[in-house]
Write a protein that holds these residues in place. Structure first.
Motif, PDB file in Angstrom:
ATOM      1  N   LEU A 115       0.846  -1.195   0.000  1.00 57.41           N
ATOM      2  CA  LEU A 115       0.000   0.000   0.000  1.00 57.41           C
ATOM      3  C   LEU A 115       0.885   1.250   0.000  1.00 57.41           C
ATOM      4  O   LEU A 115       1.228   1.786   1.059  1.00 57.41           O
ATOM      5  CB  LEU A 115      -0.948  -0.013   1.211  1.00 57.41           C
ATOM      6  CG  LEU A 115      -2.003   1.083   1.197  1.00 57.41           C
ATOM      7  CD1 LEU A 115      -2.870   1.041  -0.058  1.00 57.41           C
ATOM      8  CD2 LEU A 115      -2.887   0.992   2.432  1.00 57.41           C
ATOM      9  N   TRP A 141      -0.372   4.542   1.769  1.00 60.02           N
ATOM     10  CA  TRP A 141      -0.677   4.155   3.154  1.00 60.02           C
ATOM     11  C   TRP A 141      -1.394   5.272   3.915  1.00 60.02           C
ATOM     12  O   TRP A 141      -2.134   5.012   4.850  1.00 60.02           O
ATOM     13  CB  TRP A 141       0.616   3.740   3.880  1.00 60.02           C
ATOM     14  CG  TRP A 141       1.706   4.772   3.786  1.00 60.02           C
ATOM     15  CD1 TRP A 141       2.704   4.795   2.866  1.00 60.02           C
ATOM     16  CD2 TRP A 141       1.890   5.947   4.588  1.00 60.02           C
ATOM     17  NE1 TRP A 141       3.497   5.906   3.053  1.00 60.02           N
ATOM     18  CE2 TRP A 141       3.019   6.626   4.097  1.00 60.02           C
ATOM     19  CE3 TRP A 141       1.214   6.481   5.690  1.00 60.02           C
ATOM     20  CZ2 TRP A 141       3.489   7.819   4.654  1.00 60.02           C
ATOM     21  CZ3 TRP A 141       1.671   7.664   6.246  1.00 60.02           C
ATOM     22  CH2 TRP A 141       2.797   8.319   5.734  1.00 60.02           C
ATOM     23  N   PHE A 149      -5.110   4.799   3.936  1.00 63.38           N
ATOM     24  CA  PHE A 149      -5.435   3.411   4.299  1.00 63.38           C
ATOM     25  C   PHE A 149      -6.946   3.203   4.487  1.00 63.38           C
ATOM     26  O   PHE A 149      -7.541   2.304   3.911  1.00 63.38           O
ATOM     27  CB  PHE A 149      -4.682   2.995   5.579  1.00 63.38           C
ATOM     28  CG  PHE A 149      -5.050   1.613   6.042  1.00 63.38           C
ATOM     29  CD1 PHE A 149      -4.548   0.504   5.384  1.00 63.38           C
ATOM     30  CD2 PHE A 149      -5.928   1.420   7.096  1.00 63.38           C
ATOM     31  CE1 PHE A 149      -4.905  -0.783   5.772  1.00 63.38           C
ATOM     32  CE2 PHE A 149      -6.295   0.139   7.488  1.00 63.38           C
ATOM     33  CZ  PHE A 149      -5.785  -0.962   6.833  1.00 63.38           C
ATOM     34  N   TRP A 164      -2.371  -6.390   3.259  1.00 65.65           N
ATOM     35  CA  TRP A 164      -1.711  -5.131   2.890  1.00 65.65           C
ATOM     36  C   TRP A 164      -0.298  -5.159   3.456  1.00 65.65           C
ATOM     37  O   TRP A 164      -0.094  -5.527   4.611  1.00 65.65           O
ATOM     38  CB  TRP A 164      -2.435  -3.933   3.502  1.00 65.65           C
ATOM     39  CG  TRP A 164      -3.822  -3.672   2.991  1.00 65.65           C
ATOM     40  CD1 TRP A 164      -4.977  -3.761   3.699  1.00 65.65           C
ATOM     41  CD2 TRP A 164      -4.199  -3.245   1.669  1.00 65.65           C
ATOM     42  NE1 TRP A 164      -6.058  -3.424   2.909  1.00 65.65           N
ATOM     43  CE2 TRP A 164      -5.613  -3.106   1.661  1.00 65.65           C
ATOM     44  CE3 TRP A 164      -3.487  -2.974   0.494  1.00 65.65           C
ATOM     45  CZ2 TRP A 164      -6.313  -2.708   0.512  1.00 65.65           C
ATOM     46  CZ3 TRP A 164      -4.199  -2.584  -0.637  1.00 65.65           C
ATOM     47  CH2 TRP A 164      -5.585  -2.455  -0.625  1.00 65.65           C
ATOM     48  N   ILE A 195       2.622  -2.642   4.484  1.00 60.44           N
ATOM     49  CA  ILE A 195       2.868  -1.212   4.710  1.00 60.44           C
ATOM     50  C   ILE A 195       4.365  -0.947   4.504  1.00 60.44           C
ATOM     51  O   ILE A 195       5.195  -1.517   5.220  1.00 60.44           O
ATOM     52  CB  ILE A 195       2.415  -0.796   6.137  1.00 60.44           C
ATOM     53  CG1 ILE A 195       0.940  -1.172   6.363  1.00 60.44           C
ATOM     54  CG2 ILE A 195       2.663   0.697   6.387  1.00 60.44           C
ATOM     55  CD1 ILE A 195      -0.057  -0.554   5.397  1.00 60.44           C
ATOM     56  N   LEU A 197       2.191   2.560  10.417  1.00 56.55           N
ATOM     57  CA  LEU A 197       1.046   3.390  10.027  1.00 56.55           C
ATOM     58  C   LEU A 197       0.771   4.408  11.123  1.00 56.55           C
ATOM     59  O   LEU A 197       0.976   4.092  12.297  1.00 56.55           O
ATOM     60  CB  LEU A 197      -0.197   2.517   9.883  1.00 56.55           C
ATOM     61  CG  LEU A 197      -0.504   1.886   8.541  1.00 56.55           C
ATOM     62  CD1 LEU A 197      -1.859   1.184   8.621  1.00 56.55           C
ATOM     63  CD2 LEU A 197      -0.513   2.897   7.404  1.00 56.55           C
TER      64      LEU A 197
END
Ligand code: SAH
Ligand code: TYD
Length: 408
Positions: free
Chosen positions: A376, A379, A382, A399, A401, A406
């Motif tokens: 992703l 991100w 998200f 997913w 990251i 995150l």
């Protein structure tokens, strides 16, 4: 004006890089097949000035190579961002009591994501936007736009032709501009005595915390902090009087700026100013640690991709962000690792990512692809993307990251 590499663009103090990301293409430089041969690369090194503490990319391409009639970033792609800037506009109209006699100037108005709200509220406004394709999109929303780079000269022309501004907006734009002193000299000329400038950008403190090193690329040539911004503002008789943090783009700071002494500084501004100094933003060891964490994050991603490939599972990218160019090229990921990236921007679909030349496909095709893993790259969106692609996790997709963590 272009700058000599090796000297701070703000205060001309000598700077030396603490990190080298290698050769980088232009982050938003999505290409057609015929552009591969002539693709432009620069050496992406970053430094923090020991005198004014500005975090900066040392050498950047000519602005005309980055902002032109084929600019790939359309701000209104995200519904969350559209809502965010609508709320910001409504609040500013109320707080500053703006009406048909006021003037709002926005630089980097892009596709009109913010100014459309001022047009709807009948508050006179003008956008300054050098990327003519996105400027055209703004015009289609009834917004007045000048296809220009904002600087002191543009500011003087505006003062002559439309007068002084009550509000000057620069969201996600002040980290894109090489000659930032000329911009603030222009703001000084343009703002009315009690006028307010609102600046909002990804915040250095959040980037250090999340190890979101993909915030760094030529277009994002600064990561501002209260400390560094106040140092440049002081050179122009301007200052921050209030701040607000938000979670957009992985953590942004909104700065409220005025002529020196025009408004009293707020408690929250003073508190955050002390806090960031305590976090170590003036100390070389903070950036040494950040470099090590970037290397660790890179190795983790590279290992994860190799493991997935070795297990025969399918991995793709999601979100052909400008940020992804930093990750993909720093981690030396190729089309063999990531065969395609899905993205909802019409302009990027059918093109190839900068540097690694990974094909960009329409986001609607993601469902049919049924990958096991998706990196992703967007991100920061998200929630919006995960809501849209609910089936992905439901059917066992994962997913990946690509940064340290995150935002919470
Ligand atoms: N304000 C929008 C778009 C940010 S993208 C948002 O918050 O989402 C940054 C924009 O700044 C681009 O559209 C780019 O073309 C523009 N830009 C770059 N240099 C500029 C300059 N010197 N003056 C005005 N705009 C500039
Ligand atoms: P963004 O993270 O906003 O910026 P940058 O390019 O500056 O790193 O870019 C978001 C990208 O993700 C953009 O190319 C559009 C894409 N996107 C989707 O494909 N689907 C979505 O639902 C959203 C919100 C974005």
């Amino acid at each position: 004006m272009r700058f000599k590499p090796g000297f701070c663009r703000i205060c001309d103090h000598p700077i030396s890089p603490f990190m080298d990301f290698g050769d980088m293409p232009i982050g938003n430089g999505f290409l057609s097949l015929d552009g591969f041969e002539t693709e432009y690369f620069y050496k992406m090194k970053v430094a923090v000035c020991e005198r004014c503490f500005t975090f900066q990319v040392v050498e950047v391409p000519d602005p005309k190579k980055m902002f032109h009639s084929n600019y790939a970033y359309f701000a209104s792609t995200s519904h969350y961002m559209v809502k965010h800037f609508q709320e910001m506009s409504e609040r500013l109209i109320d707080d500053l009591k703006l009406d048909e006699n006021s003037l709002v100037v926005e630089i980097g108005c892009n596709d009109g994501i913010t100014l459309k709200n001022f047009v709807e509220a009948r508050v006179p406004s003008i956008g300054i936007e050098p990327s003519s394709n996105v400027a055209e999109k703004a015009r289609s929303k009834g917004i007045k736009v000048l296809d220009k780079f904002f600087n002191l000269e543009t500011a003087n022309t505006l003062v002559e032709e439309v007068g002084n501004a009550d509000l000057f907006i620069a969201t996600n734009t002040m980290h894109h501009i090489e000659d930032i002193n000329s911009v603030f000299a222009g703001v000084k000329e343009l703002l009315k005595p009690k006028g307010v400038m609102v600046q909002e950008d990804p915040y250095l403190g959040d980037m250090l915390k999340l190890v979101s090193y993909d915030q760094i690329y030529a277009e994002h040539m600064y990561l501002w902090s209260i400390t560094s911004l106040n140092n440049v503002l002081a050179r122009h008789g301007l200052e921050i009087f209030d701040i607000e943090r938000n979670k957009f783009h992985g953590g942004c700071m909104r700065y409220y700026i005025c002529h020196k002494g025009a408004f009293s500084p707020t408690e929250q501004f003073l508190k955050q100013q002390n806090k960031e100094v305590k976090l170590g933003i003036k100390e070389a060891k903070t950036y040494h640690k950040f470099r090590l964490m970037c290397e660790e994050s890179r190795d983790k991603l590279v290992n994860k991709v190799s493991e997935i490939r070795e297990s025969g599972k399918k991995i793709v990218g999601y979100g052909a962000t400008a940020k992804s160019a930093t990750i993909i090229n720093y981690c030396n990921l190729t089309c063999e690792d990531i065969p395609c990236i899905f993205d909802s921007t019409d302009f990027k679909q059918g093109k190839y990512s900068p540097g690694a030349h990974i094909p960009v496909l329409p986001a609607e095709q993601f469902k049919d692809e049924k990958p096991d893993f998706a990196i992703l790259f967007a991100w920061n969106h998200f929630k919006e993307i995960n809501d849209k692609e609910k089936d992905f996790e439901r059917y066992g997709g994962e997913w990946v990251i690509p940064i340290g963590q995150l935002p919470k």
